[in-house]
Design an enzyme around this catalytic site. Sequence first.
Site, PDB file in Angstrom:
ATOM      1  N   THR A 125     -57.931  -2.096  12.589  1.00 15.83           N
ATOM      2  CA  THR A 125     -57.899  -2.809  14.254  1.00 15.83           C
ATOM      3  C   THR A 125     -59.143  -1.941  15.107  1.00 15.83           C
ATOM      4  OG1 THR A 125     -57.174  -1.769  16.242  1.00 15.83           O
ATOM      5  CG2 THR A 125     -57.643   0.128  15.191  1.00 15.83           C
ATOM      6  N   ASP A 126     -59.211  -2.987  15.704  1.00 18.38           N
ATOM      7  CA  ASP A 126     -60.234  -3.304  16.856  1.00 18.38           C
ATOM      8  C   ASP A 126     -60.706  -2.073  17.657  1.00 18.38           C
ATOM      9  OD1 ASP A 126     -57.863  -4.069  18.913  1.00 18.38           O
ATOM     10  OD2 ASP A 126     -59.213  -4.953  19.385  1.00 18.38           O
ATOM     11  N   GLU A 127     -59.794  -1.417  17.833  1.00 18.27           N
ATOM     12  CA  GLU A 127     -60.132   0.197  18.489  1.00 18.27           C
ATOM     13  C   GLU A 127     -60.715   0.823  18.219  1.00 18.27           C
ATOM     14  OE1 GLU A 127     -56.809   2.163  20.435  1.00 18.27           O
ATOM     15  OE2 GLU A 127     -55.650   0.017  20.172  1.00 18.27           O
ATOM     16  N   TYR A 150     -55.689   7.891  17.685  1.00 18.48           N
ATOM     17  CA  TYR A 150     -55.090   6.542  16.899  1.00 18.48           C
ATOM     18  C   TYR A 150     -56.073   6.060  16.227  1.00 18.48           C
ATOM     19  CZ  TYR A 150     -54.087   2.215  15.713  1.00 18.48           C
ATOM     20  OH  TYR A 150     -54.121   0.673  15.123  1.00 18.48           O
ATOM     21  N   LYS A 154     -57.933   5.476  12.138  1.00 17.51           N
ATOM     22  CA  LYS A 154     -58.345   4.201  11.480  1.00 17.51           C
ATOM     23  C   LYS A 154     -59.678   3.768  11.289  1.00 17.51           C
ATOM     24  CE  LYS A 154     -55.568   1.487  10.894  1.00 17.51           C
ATOM     25  NZ  LYS A 154     -54.219   0.933  10.182  1.00 17.51           N
TER      26      LYS A 154
HETATM   27  P1  NAD Z   1     -45.618  -0.637  13.284  1.00 16.64           P
HETATM   28  O1  NAD Z   1     -46.401   0.865  13.698  1.00 16.64           O
HETATM   29  O2  NAD Z   1     -45.358  -1.398  12.994  1.00 16.64           O
HETATM   30  O3  NAD Z   1     -44.888   0.333  11.252  1.00 16.64           O
HETATM   31  C1  NAD Z   1     -45.739   1.111  10.366  1.00 16.64           C
HETATM   32  C2  NAD Z   1     -45.594   0.807   9.005  1.00 16.64           C
HETATM   33  O4  NAD Z   1     -45.627   1.769   7.901  1.00 16.64           O
HETATM   34  C3  NAD Z   1     -44.094   1.296   9.258  1.00 16.64           C
HETATM   35  O5  NAD Z   1     -42.980  -0.089   8.922  1.00 16.64           O
HETATM   36  C4  NAD Z   1     -43.679   3.111   9.101  1.00 16.64           C
HETATM   37  O6  NAD Z   1     -42.182   3.159   8.392  1.00 16.64           O
HETATM   38  C5  NAD Z   1     -44.718   2.958   7.256  1.00 16.64           C
HETATM   39  N1  NAD Z   1     -45.886   4.012   7.555  1.00 16.64           N
HETATM   40  C6  NAD Z   1     -45.977   4.735   8.584  1.00 16.64           C
HETATM   41  N2  NAD Z   1     -46.657   6.303   7.441  1.00 16.64           N
HETATM   42  C7  NAD Z   1     -46.203   6.015   6.404  1.00 16.64           C
HETATM   43  C8  NAD Z   1     -46.621   6.842   5.590  1.00 16.64           C
HETATM   44  N3  NAD Z   1     -47.014   7.912   5.043  1.00 16.64           N
HETATM   45  N4  NAD Z   1     -46.411   5.872   3.656  1.00 16.64           N
HETATM   46  C9  NAD Z   1     -45.882   5.403   4.260  1.00 16.64           C
HETATM   47  N5  NAD Z   1     -44.568   4.256   4.822  1.00 16.64           N
HETATM   48  C10 NAD Z   1     -45.838   4.966   6.452  1.00 16.64           C
HETATM   49  O7  NAD Z   1     -47.342  -1.242  12.724  1.00 16.64           O
HETATM   50  P2  NAD Z   1     -47.522  -2.205  13.652  1.00 16.64           P
HETATM   51  O8  NAD Z   1     -48.021  -2.864  14.483  1.00 16.64           O
HETATM   52  O9  NAD Z   1     -46.821  -3.265  12.451  1.00 16.64           O
HETATM   53  O10 NAD Z   1     -48.953  -1.769  12.534  1.00 16.64           O
HETATM   54  C11 NAD Z   1     -49.456  -2.302  11.007  1.00 16.64           C
HETATM   55  C12 NAD Z   1     -50.898  -2.179  11.094  1.00 16.64           C
HETATM   56  O11 NAD Z   1     -52.074  -2.585  11.404  1.00 16.64           O
HETATM   57  C13 NAD Z   1     -51.425  -0.852  11.021  1.00 16.64           C
HETATM   58  O12 NAD Z   1     -51.965  -0.179  10.669  1.00 16.64           O
HETATM   59  C14 NAD Z   1     -52.029  -0.644  12.109  1.00 16.64           C
HETATM   60  O13 NAD Z   1     -53.121   0.666  12.727  1.00 16.64           O
HETATM   61  C15 NAD Z   1     -53.023  -2.388  12.284  1.00 16.64           C
HETATM   62  N6  NAD Z   1     -52.650  -2.950  12.701  1.00 16.64           N
HETATM   63  C16 NAD Z   1     -52.000  -2.866  14.178  1.00 16.64           C
HETATM   64  C17 NAD Z   1     -52.349  -4.042  15.527  1.00 16.64           C
HETATM   65  C18 NAD Z   1     -50.810  -4.199  17.020  1.00 16.64           C
HETATM   66  O14 NAD Z   1     -51.259  -4.451  17.403  1.00 16.64           O
HETATM   67  N7  NAD Z   1     -49.766  -4.237  16.297  1.00 16.64           N
HETATM   68  C19 NAD Z   1     -53.677  -4.037  15.606  1.00 16.64           C
HETATM   69  C20 NAD Z   1     -54.191  -3.954  15.104  1.00 16.64           C
HETATM   70  C21 NAD Z   1     -54.458  -3.880  13.804  1.00 16.64           C
HETATM   71  O1  DAU Z   2     -56.204  -3.548  19.542  1.00 20.83           O
HETATM   72  C1  DAU Z   2     -55.120  -2.779  18.305  1.00 20.83           C
HETATM   73  C2  DAU Z   2     -54.174  -2.099  18.606  1.00 20.83           C
HETATM   74  O2  DAU Z   2     -53.381  -2.803  19.669  1.00 20.83           O
HETATM   75  C3  DAU Z   2     -53.745  -1.583  17.605  1.00 20.83           C
HETATM   76  O3  DAU Z   2     -54.572  -1.050  16.234  1.00 20.83           O
HETATM   77  C4  DAU Z   2     -52.175  -0.456  17.876  1.00 20.83           C
HETATM   78  O4  DAU Z   2     -51.197  -0.443  16.877  1.00 20.83           O
HETATM   79  C5  DAU Z   2     -51.685  -1.222  19.054  1.00 20.83           C
HETATM   80  O5  DAU Z   2     -50.162  -0.189  19.536  1.00 20.83           O
HETATM   81  C6  DAU Z   2     -52.676  -1.507  20.167  1.00 20.83           C
HETATM   82  O6  DAU Z   2     -53.398  -0.750  20.816  1.00 20.83           O
HETATM   83  P1  DAU Z   2     -53.515  -0.661  22.542  1.00 20.83           P
HETATM   84  O7  DAU Z   2     -53.117   0.400  23.031  1.00 20.83           O
HETATM   85  O8  DAU Z   2     -54.588  -1.823  22.943  1.00 20.83           O
HETATM   86  O9  DAU Z   2     -51.080  -1.339  22.875  1.00 20.83           O
HETATM   87  P2  DAU Z   2     -50.046  -0.630  23.828  1.00 20.83           P
HETATM   88  O10 DAU Z   2     -49.470  -1.907  23.276  1.00 20.83           O
HETATM   89  O11 DAU Z   2     -50.137   1.051  23.694  1.00 20.83           O
HETATM   90  O12 DAU Z   2     -51.046  -1.222  24.965  1.00 20.83           O
HETATM   91  C7  DAU Z   2     -51.525  -2.223  25.429  1.00 20.83           C
HETATM   92  C8  DAU Z   2     -52.481  -2.015  26.353  1.00 20.83           C
HETATM   93  O13 DAU Z   2     -51.340  -1.964  27.872  1.00 20.83           O
HETATM   94  C9  DAU Z   2     -53.243  -0.894  26.926  1.00 20.83           C
HETATM   95  O14 DAU Z   2     -53.944  -1.211  27.724  1.00 20.83           O
HETATM   96  C10 DAU Z   2     -52.475   0.488  27.477  1.00 20.83           C
HETATM   97  C11 DAU Z   2     -51.643  -0.400  28.276  1.00 20.83           C
HETATM   98  N1  DAU Z   2     -50.001  -0.152  28.371  1.00 20.83           N
HETATM   99  C12 DAU Z   2     -49.508   0.122  27.669  1.00 20.83           C
HETATM  100  C13 DAU Z   2     -48.150   1.362  27.479  1.00 20.83           C
HETATM  101  C14 DAU Z   2     -46.934   1.554  26.564  1.00 20.83           C
HETATM  102  C15 DAU Z   2     -49.310   0.067  29.938  1.00 20.83           C
HETATM  103  O15 DAU Z   2     -49.954  -0.313  30.886  1.00 20.83           O
HETATM  104  N2  DAU Z   2     -48.167   0.597  30.128  1.00 20.83           N
HETATM  105  C16 DAU Z   2     -47.629   1.504  28.837  1.00 20.83           C
HETATM  106  O16 DAU Z   2     -46.369   1.554  29.286  1.00 20.83           O
END
Ligand code: NAD
Ligand code: DAU
Length: 338
Positions: A125-127, A150, A154
């Site tokens: 992730t970019d985080e 988090y 990562k």
């Molecule tokens: P999500 O929370 O929707 O899904 C996570 C999945 O992992 C779920 O199906 C969960 O059951 C499974 N899981 C969790 N713990 C586990 C374990 N111990 N063993 C096996 N399975 C397990 O997540 P997402 O948003 O689809 O993110 C997927 C990946 O992409 C993550 O690694 C996250 O850090 C990364 N990522 C997410 C975003 C985003 O915007 N959502 C952006 C960049 C990177």
């Molecule tokens: O940048 C990549 C990441 O994006 C992933 O690695 C994470 O798994 C994913 O959860 C996401 O993280 P963020 O914290 O950026 O996403 P979130 O949707 O929680 O929040 C997006 C933005 O919106 C952030 O600036 C916080 C704000 N926010 C979020 C929630 C849930 C609000 O203002 N109110 C809210 O209730």
Amino acid sequence: MKNLMVTGGAGFIGANFVLQTLHKYPDYQVIVYDKLTYAGNTDNLLDVANNPHYHFVHGDICDAAAVEKAIVNYGIDTIVNFAAETHVDRSILNPDAFVQTSVYGTYVLLEAAKKHGLRYHQISTDEVYGDIPEGYSSVEDDPLRPRSPYAASKASADLMVQAYHITYGLPITISRGSNNIGPYQYPEKVVPLFTTNAMDGKPLPLYGDGRQKREYQFVGDHCEAIDLVLHKGTIGEVYNIGTGVEFENVEMVEILLDTVGRSHDLIKHVTDRAGHDRRYSLNIGKILRLGWEPEHTPEDAVRKTVRWYMDNEWWWRKVRDQDFDKYYEKQYGERLKS
Ligand code: NAD
Ligand code: DAU
């Protein structure tokens, strides 16, 4: 590369990747290995449930014996690791599972990959780069400066993946994506949370001034880029995947509300997230040079995502259950009162 184990494949991005891979490579076997935490959902994979090339294994990536068994049973040659705890707010409330899954679980997968000579791709992730000052965009070899539990979990996983490449010659790649939006995202994340709240006429709890910047990208574009890195990326390398276009959260919310057809008055500014990163920004030159470009603008991505939730109430009403309500009360109860 024919037998892929997609860990975390029942989650949001993992499931989109599985659907896309089975469609694109009809001769591949895709084995989803997933613990089915609150975020895992086999409804996300209903479209391939009867595909003979798709298999589901219910398991934890921290369970070395179960991982080993799945690898041997299905003749796995590649692991793509999506499994993680993924919500920043939950990591602030309770970091334990984040450390377990991303740090220890990634180590278990790397050991298994080393033992069986597997190709390994880590979804990051970019985080991990931390809060980025205006005027700068992160490049892949920048130092990692994670600021939430988090992001720290990562970043730790990324460092372990790189260590296995350097020390043992494991053939790895890492991709670092910006915020994904699209079908099947658990409604704790801002876009599905705000869409489903807006559909029900509930307030949208926007943290602080709402002027934090994120690169919202369509999940299908991100999955195409992961596929490209998997097949054409240079072993040992990291690739940023974003849009190069930043959006303030308030801009995203206004498009969202206009698409749902609700008043901007639903926006409620609430107490900010602790340690909230103000801005992420990725330099995406490296993935563009590999031959990828996003199909969706961030505006299109928000509109398309909102429409999906409007058309798929069957999916999210099941997911916004009693456990979700408990989490919502803990995270937003006090915030929404003040
Ligand atoms: P999500 O929370 O929707 O899904 C996570 C999945 O992992 C779920 O199906 C969960 O059951 C499974 N899981 C969790 N713990 C586990 C374990 N111990 N063993 C096996 N399975 C397990 O997540 P997402 O948003 O689809 O993110 C997927 C990946 O992409 C993550 O690694 C996250 O850090 C990364 N990522 C997410 C975003 C985003 O915007 N959502 C952006 C960049 C990177
Ligand atoms: O940048 C990549 C990441 O994006 C992933 O690695 C994470 O798994 C994913 O959860 C996401 O993280 P963020 O914290 O950026 O996403 P979130 O949707 O929680 O929040 C997006 C933005 O919106 C952030 O600036 C916080 C704000 N926010 C979020 C929630 C849930 C609000 O203002 N109110 C809210 O209730």
